[in-house]
Design an enzyme around this catalytic site. Structure first.
Site, PDB file in Angstrom:
ATOM      1  N   THR A  84      39.199  48.637  36.366  1.00 19.57           N
ATOM      2  CA  THR A  84      39.694  47.286  36.622  1.00 19.57           C
ATOM      3  C   THR A  84      40.682  47.297  37.781  1.00 19.57           C
ATOM      4  O   THR A  84      41.273  48.339  38.081  1.00 19.57           O
ATOM      5  CB  THR A  84      40.376  46.731  35.361  1.00 19.57           C
ATOM      6  OG1 THR A  84      40.956  45.456  35.661  1.00 19.57           O
ATOM      7  CG2 THR A  84      41.478  47.644  34.858  1.00 19.57           C
ATOM      8  N   ASP A  86      38.849  41.794  33.418  1.00 17.08           N
ATOM      9  CA  ASP A  86      39.017  40.344  33.558  1.00 17.08           C
ATOM     10  C   ASP A  86      37.686  39.658  33.834  1.00 17.08           C
ATOM     11  O   ASP A  86      37.004  39.968  34.814  1.00 17.08           O
ATOM     12  CB  ASP A  86      40.016  40.045  34.675  1.00 17.08           C
ATOM     13  CG  ASP A  86      41.383  40.616  34.344  1.00 17.08           C
ATOM     14  OD1 ASP A  86      41.982  40.142  33.371  1.00 17.08           O
ATOM     15  OD2 ASP A  86      41.829  41.538  35.042  1.00 17.08           O
ATOM     16  N   THR A 141      43.169  45.042  37.586  1.00 20.61           N
ATOM     17  CA  THR A 141      44.367  44.455  36.996  1.00 20.61           C
ATOM     18  C   THR A 141      45.375  45.575  36.668  1.00 20.61           C
ATOM     19  O   THR A 141      45.052  46.757  36.718  1.00 20.61           O
ATOM     20  CB  THR A 141      44.022  43.629  35.733  1.00 20.61           C
ATOM     21  OG1 THR A 141      45.079  42.700  35.480  1.00 20.61           O
ATOM     22  CG2 THR A 141      43.828  44.497  34.515  1.00 20.61           C
ATOM     23  N   GLY A 191      46.969  40.713  41.538  1.00 23.11           N
ATOM     24  CA  GLY A 191      47.935  39.618  41.423  1.00 23.11           C
ATOM     25  C   GLY A 191      48.907  39.550  42.591  1.00 23.11           C
ATOM     26  O   GLY A 191      49.178  38.466  43.122  1.00 23.11           O
ATOM     27  N   LYS A 192      49.426  40.702  43.010  1.00 25.54           N
ATOM     28  CA  LYS A 192      50.392  40.712  44.126  1.00 25.54           C
ATOM     29  C   LYS A 192      49.694  40.268  45.414  1.00 25.54           C
ATOM     30  O   LYS A 192      50.228  39.473  46.184  1.00 25.54           O
ATOM     31  CB  LYS A 192      50.994  42.116  44.299  1.00 25.54           C
ATOM     32  CG  LYS A 192      51.983  42.482  43.202  1.00 25.54           C
ATOM     33  CD  LYS A 192      52.848  43.664  43.591  1.00 25.54           C
ATOM     34  CE  LYS A 192      52.118  44.977  43.470  1.00 25.54           C
ATOM     35  NZ  LYS A 192      51.936  45.450  42.089  1.00 25.54           N
ATOM     36  N   ASP A 196      34.455  46.512  33.315  1.00 26.00           N
ATOM     37  CA  ASP A 196      35.481  45.727  33.991  1.00 26.00           C
ATOM     38  C   ASP A 196      36.267  44.987  32.888  1.00 26.00           C
ATOM     39  O   ASP A 196      35.787  44.884  31.745  1.00 26.00           O
ATOM     40  CB  ASP A 196      34.786  44.733  34.933  1.00 26.00           C
ATOM     41  CG  ASP A 196      35.736  43.676  35.442  1.00 26.00           C
ATOM     42  OD1 ASP A 196      36.811  44.051  35.932  1.00 26.00           O
ATOM     43  OD2 ASP A 196      35.401  42.474  35.339  1.00 26.00           O
ATOM     44  N   ASP A 233      31.537  41.194  36.053  1.00 21.64           N
ATOM     45  CA  ASP A 233      31.258  39.752  36.028  1.00 21.64           C
ATOM     46  C   ASP A 233      31.337  39.117  37.412  1.00 21.64           C
ATOM     47  O   ASP A 233      30.991  37.942  37.541  1.00 21.64           O
ATOM     48  CB  ASP A 233      32.256  39.013  35.127  1.00 21.64           C
ATOM     49  CG  ASP A 233      33.625  38.951  35.769  1.00 21.64           C
ATOM     50  OD1 ASP A 233      34.182  40.027  36.081  1.00 21.64           O
ATOM     51  OD2 ASP A 233      34.127  37.836  36.017  1.00 21.64           O
TER      52      ASP A 233
HETATM   53  C1  XBP Z   1      40.820  40.915  38.085  1.00 24.16           C
HETATM   54  C2  XBP Z   1      41.851  40.632  39.056  1.00 24.16           C
HETATM   55  C3  XBP Z   1      43.245  40.739  38.681  1.00 24.16           C
HETATM   56  C4  XBP Z   1      43.802  39.711  37.719  1.00 24.16           C
HETATM   57  C5  XBP Z   1      45.305  39.736  37.781  1.00 24.16           C
HETATM   58  O1  XBP Z   1      40.143  42.086  38.431  1.00 24.16           O
HETATM   59  O2  XBP Z   1      41.549  40.338  40.191  1.00 24.16           O
HETATM   60  O3  XBP Z   1      43.944  40.643  39.877  1.00 24.16           O
HETATM   61  O4  XBP Z   1      43.410  38.403  38.088  1.00 24.16           O
HETATM   62  O5  XBP Z   1      45.784  40.985  37.449  1.00 24.16           O
HETATM   63  P1  XBP Z   1      39.065  42.774  37.442  1.00 24.16           P
HETATM   64  P2  XBP Z   1      47.138  41.568  38.070  1.00 24.16           P
HETATM   65  O6  XBP Z   1      38.055  41.729  37.049  1.00 24.16           O
HETATM   66  O7  XBP Z   1      38.481  43.850  38.303  1.00 24.16           O
HETATM   67  O8  XBP Z   1      39.825  43.334  36.281  1.00 24.16           O
HETATM   68  O9  XBP Z   1      48.077  40.426  38.216  1.00 24.16           O
HETATM   69  O10 XBP Z   1      47.614  42.588  37.073  1.00 24.16           O
HETATM   70  O11 XBP Z   1      46.801  42.191  39.399  1.00 24.16           O
HETATM   71 MG    MG Z   2      36.125  40.848  36.550  1.00 24.13          MG
END
Ligand code: XBP
Ligand code: MG
Length: 238
Positions: A122, A16, A124, A58-59, A14, A182
C-alpha cells in the site's frame, strides 16, 4: 498448490479501496478534520477528493492541493497536518466507521487455509494499516501477513513499482505473486513490477482504465481460490 509447492503463491492486497472503502468516509473526513483543527478553511468535498485521489500519498496530496488551489498557504507544515490527519483517521477506524469490503475476510481465510502467503502492498501510512486491520480483523491481524509494505518504506509511491518490488524482495525467491488492486495507479505499480493483477472495482476508481489487469471484478463475492489460481497462471502483458 501449497506453500511447499515449487511455486509458492502470495496474494498481495492493496489497502485503500481494496480491503476497505476507506477514502470517502475515512481519509477524506480525517483530512477535513485536520484542516479545521489547524484553522484552515479548506474543505475537500466528495467530488474534489475524487480528483485529488489521482495523487497517491496523503502528504503528496496536500502538497498538490496547495500548489493548485491554495498557493497562499505554501508555508503550511504538511508533515504536522498529515500526522494529525492520520490521528483523526485512526479515531474514525477505531469507532468502526470503516468495515472490510464484503467477501474480503472470507477470501483472506481461504488463502490462509490453502497455505498460501498473504501480503499487503500500500502507499498509505503504516499506522493507518495497523489501525484498520486491528479494528476489522482483531489484535495481531498484521501477523497473518508475510509481508507488509507501506508508504514510508519506499521513495516513490504507486504508480511507481517500488512498493511491489520491495515486497518481492522480502518474499522467498520461489514465490509466485498476485496483486489485488482497485485503482489504475495500483495496477500500474504491480504491472511494472511484473506481477499479474486482479482489479476489484471501488467507489472512486470504478471508471478507470484497467486494460493491463488479468481480470476485473465488481465485488469480492465473485472471487475464490480458483479465480486467484487462474490469474496466477497469467503473466502480465508487456
Ligand atoms: C491510497 C492512498 C493513500 C491514502 C491516504 O493508496 O493514496 O494516500 O489516500 O493515506 P493505496 P496517507 O490504495 O495504494 O493504499 O495519508 O497515509 O498517505
Ligand atoms: Mg487502492
Amino acid at each position: 498448490m501449497t506453500s511447499n509447492s515449487p511455486l509458492s503463491p502470495a496474494i498481495l492486497f492493496d489497502v485503500d479501496g481494496t480491503l476497505a472503502e476507506t477514502e470517502r468516509d475515512g481519509h477524506r473526513v480525517a483530512f477535513n478534520r485536520a484542516f479545521a483543527a489547524a484553522g484552515l478553511d479548506w474543505h475537500w468535498d466528495e467530488r474534489l477528493y475524487g480528483e485529488l485521489l489521482r495523487v497517491t500519498g496523503g502528504k503528496e496530496r496536500i502538497a498538490f492541493y496547495i500548489e493548485r488551489w491554495a498557493p497562499q498557504s505554501a508555508g503550511v507544515d504538511i508533515a504536522a497536518l498529515h500526522a494529525d490527519k492520520n490521528r483523526c483517521y485512526a479515531e474514525l477506524v477505531a469507532a468502526g466507521v470503516i468495515a472490510l469490503r464484503p467477501g474480503v475476510a472470507r477470501l483472506i481465510d481461504a488463502i490462509e487455509r490453502a497455505g498460501w502467503r498473504l501480503g499487503i502492498v500500500t502507499t498509505t501510512s503504516r499506522a493507518n494499516v495497523e489501525a484498520l486491520l486491528q479494528a476489522a480483523l482483531g489484535a495481531g491481524a498484521l501477523n497473518r501477513f508475510a509481508v507488509v509494505v507501506c508508504g514510508e518504506d519506499v521513495a516513490r509511491k504507486k504508480p511507481a513499482p517500488d512498493a511491489y518490488q520491495l515486497a518481492l524482495r522480502q518474499l522467498p525467491p520461489e514465490t509466485r505473486a498476485l496483486a489485488i488492486e482497485d485503482s489504475r495507479n495500483g495496477l500500474l505499480a504491480a504491472h511494472a513490477a511484473g506481477i499479474p493483477t486482479l482489479v476489484v472495482r471501488s467507489l472512486y476508481c470504478a471508471g478507470e482504465d484497467f486494460g493491463e489487469a488479468a481480470a476485473v471484478f465488481d465485488a469480492f463475492d465473485a472471487l475464490d481460490l480458483a479465480g486467484l489460481q487462474r490469474a496466477l497462471a497469467r503473466r502480465p502483458s508487456a
